[in-house]
Design a protein around this motif. Sequence first.
Motif, PDB file in Angstrom:
ATOM      1  N   CYS A 145      -4.549   7.354  -0.450  1.00  0.00           N
ATOM      2  CA  CYS A 145      -5.018   7.110  -1.783  1.00  0.00           C
ATOM      3  C   CYS A 145      -5.923   8.077  -2.359  1.00  0.00           C
ATOM      4  CB  CYS A 145      -5.580   5.627  -1.810  1.00  0.00           C
ATOM      5  SG  CYS A 145      -4.350   4.360  -1.504  1.00  0.00           S
ATOM      6  N   ILE A 148     -14.902  -0.242  -3.761  1.00  0.00           N
ATOM      7  CA  ILE A 148     -13.957  -0.539  -2.367  1.00  0.00           C
ATOM      8  C   ILE A 148     -14.667  -1.903  -2.080  1.00  0.00           C
ATOM      9  CG2 ILE A 148     -13.475   0.344  -0.244  1.00  0.00           C
ATOM     10  CD1 ILE A 148     -14.832   2.969  -0.967  1.00  0.00           C
ATOM     11  N   ILE A 205     -13.077  -3.637   3.734  1.00  0.00           N
ATOM     12  CA  ILE A 205     -12.363  -3.008   4.872  1.00  0.00           C
ATOM     13  C   ILE A 205     -13.064  -3.492   6.015  1.00  0.00           C
ATOM     14  CG2 ILE A 205     -11.788  -0.827   5.802  1.00  0.00           C
ATOM     15  CD1 ILE A 205     -11.609   0.397   3.200  1.00  0.00           C
ATOM     16  N   PHE A 243      -9.267  -4.397  -0.033  1.00  0.00           N
ATOM     17  CA  PHE A 243      -8.447  -4.364   1.186  1.00  0.00           C
ATOM     18  C   PHE A 243      -8.327  -5.724   1.728  1.00  0.00           C
ATOM     19  CE2 PHE A 243      -9.299   0.043   0.505  1.00  0.00           C
ATOM     20  CZ  PHE A 243      -7.761   0.719   0.867  1.00  0.00           C
ATOM     21  N   HIS A 300      -4.035   4.388   5.280  1.00  0.00           N
ATOM     22  CA  HIS A 300      -3.720   3.881   3.591  1.00  0.00           C
ATOM     23  C   HIS A 300      -4.775   4.469   2.871  1.00  0.00           C
ATOM     24  CE1 HIS A 300      -0.179   2.130   4.456  1.00  0.00           C
ATOM     25  NE2 HIS A 300      -0.916   1.131   5.263  1.00  0.00           N
ATOM     26  N   PHE A 301      -5.753   4.030   3.097  1.00  0.00           N
ATOM     27  CA  PHE A 301      -7.084   4.429   2.278  1.00  0.00           C
ATOM     28  C   PHE A 301      -7.448   6.095   2.208  1.00  0.00           C
ATOM     29  CE2 PHE A 301     -11.958   4.644   1.709  1.00  0.00           C
ATOM     30  CZ  PHE A 301     -11.936   4.575   0.365  1.00  0.00           C
ATOM     31  N   TRP A 336       0.708  -1.171   0.016  1.00  0.00           N
ATOM     32  CA  TRP A 336      -0.116   0.121  -0.210  1.00  0.00           C
ATOM     33  C   TRP A 336       0.896   1.411   0.052  1.00  0.00           C
ATOM     34  CZ3 TRP A 336      -4.638  -0.082  -1.723  1.00  0.00           C
ATOM     35  CH2 TRP A 336      -5.421  -1.400  -1.608  1.00  0.00           C
ATOM     36  N   PHE A 353     -10.389  -0.618  -4.997  1.00  0.00           N
ATOM     37  CA  PHE A 353      -9.393  -0.863  -4.041  1.00  0.00           C
ATOM     38  C   PHE A 353     -10.051  -2.149  -3.299  1.00  0.00           C
ATOM     39  CE2 PHE A 353      -9.141   3.666  -4.803  1.00  0.00           C
ATOM     40  CZ  PHE A 353      -7.824   4.116  -4.550  1.00  0.00           C
TER      41      PHE A 353
END
Length: 478
Positions: A235, A247, A250, A216, A231-232, A195, A214
Motif C-alpha cells: 500500500c 494506522i 496491526i 487492519f 500488504h501494508f 487487501w 488503514f
Amino acid sequence: MSLRAKKVATESPAEDNISKVNNDGETDAVGYHHFPAENNPQIWLNIFEKLGQEDKLTFSQASKEWHDWVALKRTDFLFPQVSIYLLRAILKSSAKLCRSVCRSWTQKLDSLREVYPTDIHSVIGTEYAEMYNFEFFDLAHVFNSSNQMQRFMADMSAHPGNPLPGGRIHFEYEVDESGDPLAPGEMYRLRTEYWTAVIMLLRKYGNYIQDATFVFDEDEEAFPGIEIVQHFRNCLLNIPNLRHITIYSIGTAQGDEMEEYLRLYPFPRLQKLEVADIHSVKFDLAETFLNHCCLPANIKRVSTWAWIIPRPVHTFFNLEILEARSDERLIEDLEGFRYLPRVPPLSALRVHANSDLNALRVFTALEAFADTITDFTVMSPLVNNAAEEMAGIQINLPKLESIWFADYQGSLDLLLQITSLKHLTIRNATMDREKWDGNAMQFYGFEERLEESNIWDLIPSLQTITVGHGENELFYER
C-alpha cells in the motif's frame, strides 16, 4: 493607490478639459481623458479573473459599475474566505453538495486536500470522542469490501480527472454478517482478496491520495506470519503524495521474520508525509514505520499508542503536535526532549498514561517546550497531594494558555505559576476536605459558584473555566 483613492478617481465627475499655467504665465487648455472604469466590461472582467482572492474583493468595491459586473461572481471570491469555517460545522452530506454549486466551489473544495491534514484536524485539545467524530464533514472515500472497490474502479474508468476529490481515503474490511457462518479458512481468503483489491486501487489512483486510513485486524489468525506487513508495504509503495496516515490494529506477531523481511524489502520513504497517527500497532513495527517512512524535517504531528514514545519521534525536530499514550515511563520520555540537540517547537501536547501521573513532574517536564507550548491535555489522573514539594519550585511555561484535565487530584495552587493561562477545563477534581483550607486558590467547595472564587484574582489571565462533564458540566467566563 489606496481603496479610497480608487473610489475618488472613478466616482468624480468627468472633466473634458482643465487648465494649467504655462511658463509664460498664459493659460493653456489641457485635454483630460477620464479613466474608463465603466467602459469595456469584458476587458476588466478578464483582469478580474487574474486577480487573487483579496484583490477580487477590492475590485468589487472600487466602483459601482465594477460591483455590478461581478455581482454574479461574488461567490467565487467569498467562498474561499469562509469555506474552512463551513467545513468545520456542516454535515458531510451538505458539504458534498457544495461541490455542485459551481466550478469555483468544486475547485476550492478539492484543493483543500493540500492543507486538510494539518489544518482541520490539527487541534488535539478536545475530548477524544470529538476528535474522531465521523458524522461531520469528511471528504474520505470509505471502502469496506473488494466488490465496492471494483465497482468504483469500473465507474471511474472513463473519468478524465481526479476521481478522489478531497484526497482522503479509508480502508477497513467489514465482514458481511447477514449470511451463513464462514467456513474454516474463508475469512483468510476474503481478507486477502480485500487487501489485494486495495493495492490495485492504489496502483491506479494512489497519486491523488494525501490522507489515508488503514484499519487492519488484531486477530493474528486473520493474517499469519508477515502477510499483513507485506500488504501494508505494498500500500505504502503506491501513495507517494501522502501527507497524513492513520494506522489501526496491526497486532499480528512478526519478530525476527518481520525484521528480516523489512531488511530485504524496506518501507518506502514518504517524502511529503507530515502527520502520523498510529494506534494499536506492534511497537517494533510502529518504530520501523516512523524510522523508515518519515522525513524528520517534515513531520508536524504524531499520535502514538505504545509502552514508550518511539525513539524516532525524538528526531522530528519540527514537531508541533504530539499525542502520546504510554505507561508510567511517559514522564521520563518527555524529560528526554530537554536534552535533544534540537528541541521540537511543540505547541500542543496530549498525554495518556496507564497510571496516575505526578502533577509537579509533568509540568516540570513540559519546560522542555517552554518557548512554544500553548495547549496541554492530560487524559490520565493527575495527582498533586504533596503541597510541600512545591516549596521553592518555579515552573516556567510563559506561553501555556489552555489546560484540559480529565481527572485532577489535589491542590490546584500549582496553576498559580502558569501566568499565561486563559482556558481551564477539569472534568473531575477531588481533594480531601480537611486539606481545603491550606490552599491559596479557592476551588474546592466553589465548583458550582466559581464566580465567587478568588481564582480570577489569583490568575488575572484566566478567561474561561469548565468544570464537570455531560449534564453536570458548568461553564464560567470572566
